[in-house]
Design a protein around this motif. Structure first.
Motif, PDB file in Angstrom:
ATOM      1  N   LEU A 255       0.820  -1.219   0.000  1.00 42.46           N
ATOM      2  CA  LEU A 255       0.000   0.000   0.000  1.00 42.46           C
ATOM      3  C   LEU A 255       0.852   1.267   0.000  1.00 42.46           C
ATOM      4  CD1 LEU A 255      -2.724  -1.151   2.557  1.00 42.46           C
ATOM      5  CD2 LEU A 255      -2.919  -1.078   0.057  1.00 42.46           C
ATOM      6  N   VAL A 256       2.176   1.108   0.053  1.00 43.64           N
ATOM      7  CA  VAL A 256       3.102   2.245  -0.029  1.00 43.64           C
ATOM      8  C   VAL A 256       3.769   2.197  -1.393  1.00 43.64           C
ATOM      9  CG1 VAL A 256       5.124   3.376   0.979  1.00 43.64           C
ATOM     10  CG2 VAL A 256       3.495   2.170   2.461  1.00 43.64           C
ATOM     11  N   ARG A 257       3.611   3.258  -2.177  1.00 41.52           N
ATOM     12  CA  ARG A 257       4.060   3.249  -3.576  1.00 41.52           C
ATOM     13  C   ARG A 257       5.025   4.395  -3.873  1.00 41.52           C
ATOM     14  NH1 ARG A 257       2.401  -1.761  -4.594  1.00 41.52           N
ATOM     15  NH2 ARG A 257       3.311  -1.337  -6.645  1.00 41.52           N
ATOM     16  N   LYS A 258       5.733   4.268  -4.982  1.00 38.47           N
ATOM     17  CA  LYS A 258       6.618   5.345  -5.431  1.00 38.47           C
ATOM     18  C   LYS A 258       5.775   6.561  -5.823  1.00 38.47           C
ATOM     19  CE  LYS A 258       9.970   2.118  -7.383  1.00 38.47           C
ATOM     20  NZ  LYS A 258      10.531   1.587  -8.649  1.00 38.47           N
ATOM     21  N   PHE A 259       6.414   7.735  -5.743  1.00 34.37           N
ATOM     22  CA  PHE A 259       5.716   8.939  -6.177  1.00 34.37           C
ATOM     23  C   PHE A 259       5.846   9.063  -7.693  1.00 34.37           C
ATOM     24  CE2 PHE A 259       5.831  13.514  -7.261  1.00 34.37           C
ATOM     25  CZ  PHE A 259       4.515  13.804  -6.969  1.00 34.37           C
ATOM     26  N   ASP A 260       5.048   8.300  -8.398  1.00 42.27           N
ATOM     27  CA  ASP A 260       4.976   8.457  -9.857  1.00 42.27           C
ATOM     28  C   ASP A 260       3.665   7.865 -10.364  1.00 42.27           C
ATOM     29  OD1 ASP A 260       5.311   5.647 -10.712  1.00 42.27           O
ATOM     30  OD2 ASP A 260       7.419   5.861 -10.177  1.00 42.27           O
ATOM     31  N   ALA A 261       3.303   8.278 -11.558  1.00 39.61           N
ATOM     32  CA  ALA A 261       2.005   7.911 -12.125  1.00 39.61           C
ATOM     33  C   ALA A 261       1.969   6.471 -12.621  1.00 39.61           C
ATOM     34  CB  ALA A 261       1.649   8.855 -13.272  1.00 39.61           C
ATOM     35  N   GLU A 262       3.134   5.808 -12.670  1.00 35.47           N
ATOM     36  CA  GLU A 262       3.188   4.417 -13.089  1.00 35.47           C
ATOM     37  C   GLU A 262       2.912   3.483 -11.916  1.00 35.47           C
ATOM     38  OE1 GLU A 262       3.759   3.487 -16.340  1.00 35.47           O
ATOM     39  OE2 GLU A 262       3.657   5.638 -16.743  1.00 35.47           O
ATOM     40  N   ASP A 263       3.471   3.814 -10.752  1.00 33.75           N
ATOM     41  CA  ASP A 263       3.404   2.899  -9.608  1.00 33.75           C
ATOM     42  C   ASP A 263       2.167   3.120  -8.734  1.00 33.75           C
ATOM     43  OD1 ASP A 263       4.739   0.717  -8.264  1.00 33.75           O
ATOM     44  OD2 ASP A 263       5.078   2.091  -6.610  1.00 33.75           O
ATOM     45  N   LEU A 264       1.709   4.350  -8.632  1.00 32.56           N
ATOM     46  CA  LEU A 264       0.556   4.638  -7.774  1.00 32.56           C
ATOM     47  C   LEU A 264      -0.682   3.815  -8.156  1.00 32.56           C
ATOM     48  CD1 LEU A 264      -0.251   6.336  -5.327  1.00 32.56           C
ATOM     49  CD2 LEU A 264      -0.922   8.171  -6.903  1.00 32.56           C
ATOM     50  N   PRO A 265      -0.981   3.653  -9.453  1.00 37.56           N
ATOM     51  CA  PRO A 265      -2.150   2.831  -9.808  1.00 37.56           C
ATOM     52  C   PRO A 265      -2.022   1.380  -9.344  1.00 37.56           C
ATOM     53  CG  PRO A 265      -1.454   4.145 -11.680  1.00 37.56           C
ATOM     54  CD  PRO A 265      -0.395   4.288 -10.644  1.00 37.56           C
ATOM     55  N   GLU A 266      -0.776   0.897  -9.201  1.00 34.03           N
ATOM     56  CA  GLU A 266      -0.566  -0.475  -8.735  1.00 34.03           C
ATOM     57  C   GLU A 266      -1.024  -0.628  -7.289  1.00 34.03           C
ATOM     58  OE1 GLU A 266       0.368  -3.071 -10.677  1.00 34.03           O
ATOM     59  OE2 GLU A 266       0.196  -1.575 -12.268  1.00 34.03           O
ATOM     60  N   GLY A 267      -0.817   0.428  -6.491  1.00 35.34           N
ATOM     61  CA  GLY A 267      -1.290   0.409  -5.116  1.00 35.34           C
ATOM     62  C   GLY A 267      -2.803   0.413  -5.033  1.00 35.34           C
ATOM     63  N   VAL A 268      -3.424   1.212  -5.890  1.00 33.11           N
ATOM     64  CA  VAL A 268      -4.892   1.268  -5.940  1.00 33.11           C
ATOM     65  C   VAL A 268      -5.451  -0.084  -6.382  1.00 33.11           C
ATOM     66  CG1 VAL A 268      -6.875   2.332  -7.090  1.00 33.11           C
ATOM     67  CG2 VAL A 268      -4.952   3.756  -6.342  1.00 33.11           C
TER      68      VAL A 268
END
Length: 311
Positions: free
Chosen positions: A256-269
């Motif tokens: 639930l903790v993701r990198k600050f980028d638009a590629e990785d954040l959706p993976e957390g969601v």
């Protein structure tokens, strides 16, 4: 004697910290007017200046030039030091003013790490708290089914500390819809972002209680009290690595903790969306147990101890 300096309106938690050490209050104006306040007669009556933000710290640092015996204690409760390191909005005079600080109190281990690059003084860590009455309201059952994704980001710029520019890109890439609270409504977003603007307190609490997932997409967030509020409300939090509250979330579920980028954040969601009821319940149970550590009494006691240790 202690004087608490702040720009605008102090955050409720920071104001209560200042009250816990019997500080008097003084508002510092923004920009050049704030600099002129460095010689204000009121400042000469106090031995210790407790500063909430960059503007008030600069005023205190200039005052210390006039009266070298003054002690400055800085609250590190924003993302300034991270932003400077990463080339964003470097604030004039911040590095110089930092050299005048005698001690600092950071509200997470993460933001302490960012500040250590600039500060050559003791830095204590005191976590903020979630208000007991607010926590009770958030934990009350609504009887409504939880659904949707929520972000609370109180600011006026998409590329600011709260990272709603990355949220916008992530929502588009991950094809998910987000309700966004706290932004100015004249900011234009992709159709995947439902910008509700500022909402009344009751509406905010209702949205927190009915959201299935809460996303904190911050570029730099010293702590992120909204993450605690979302956990209390029963939402699964997805946060970036640049949120101080990641320390709590990561201990329970690192996905639930993701990198600050638009590629990785959706993976957390996506991970949060795919949790079954048992997995979701287990994560929320563990996260909500941690909230007991974030009481007002604990936070005020820790602040008093840290402040007294510095001064």
């Amino acid at each position: 004697d202690v004087l608490f300096l702040y720009n605008g309106e102090p955050h409720e938690v920071h104001a209560s910290w200042a009250e816990s050490v019997d500080a008097d209050f003084m508002q510092i104006k923004h920009g050049k007017l704030g600099i002129l306040q460095a010689s204000h007669p009121k400042l000469f009556k106090y031995d210790v200046l407790l500063c909430e933000d960059s503007g008030s710290t600069r005023t205190a640092a200039i005052h210390k030039q006039i009266r070298p015996g003054t002690k400055i204690v800085r609250m590190i409760v924003g993302g300034t030091y991270y932003m400077i390191q990463n080339g964003h909005d470097a604030m004039k005079g911040e590095k110089w003013a930092s050299q005048k600080i005698d001690g600092a109190i950071a509200d997470s281990e993460w933001i302490k790490e960012q500040a250590q690059t600039f500060l050559d003084c003791p830095i204590k860590v005191v976590n903020p708290y979630i208000d007991d009455e607010r926590k009770e309201k958030l934990m009350e059952e609504t009887g409504e089914e939880k659904e949707g994704i929520l972000t609370v980001a109180r600011h006026t710029r998409k590329d600011g500390w709260k990272g709603t520019d990355i949220l916008e890109k992530a929502a588009k890439k991950g094809d998910f819809q987000v309700k966004l609270i706290g932004n100015k409504t004249d900011l234009e977003y992709h159709e995947n972002i439902d910008n509700l603007g500022y909402v009344p307190e009751e509406k905010l609490i209702h949205e927190l209680k009915t959201a299935k997932i809460y996303v904190q997409p911050s570029r730099a967030d010293a702590f992120g009290i909204s993450v605690l509020e979302a956990i209390a409300a029963g939402s699964i939090p997805v946060v970036t690595e640049n949120v101080g509250a990641k320390e709590i979330v990561r201990k329970v579920e690192e996905n639930l903790v993701r990198k600050f980028d638009a590629e990785d954040l959706p993976e957390g969601v996506k991970y949060a969306e795919n949790l079954n009821d048992r997995e979701r319940g287990k994560i929320l149970e563990e996260l909500q147990l941690t909230l007991n550590s974030f009481s007002k009494n604990n936070s005020l006691e820790e602040f008093q101890k840290s402040f007294e240790n510095i001064v």
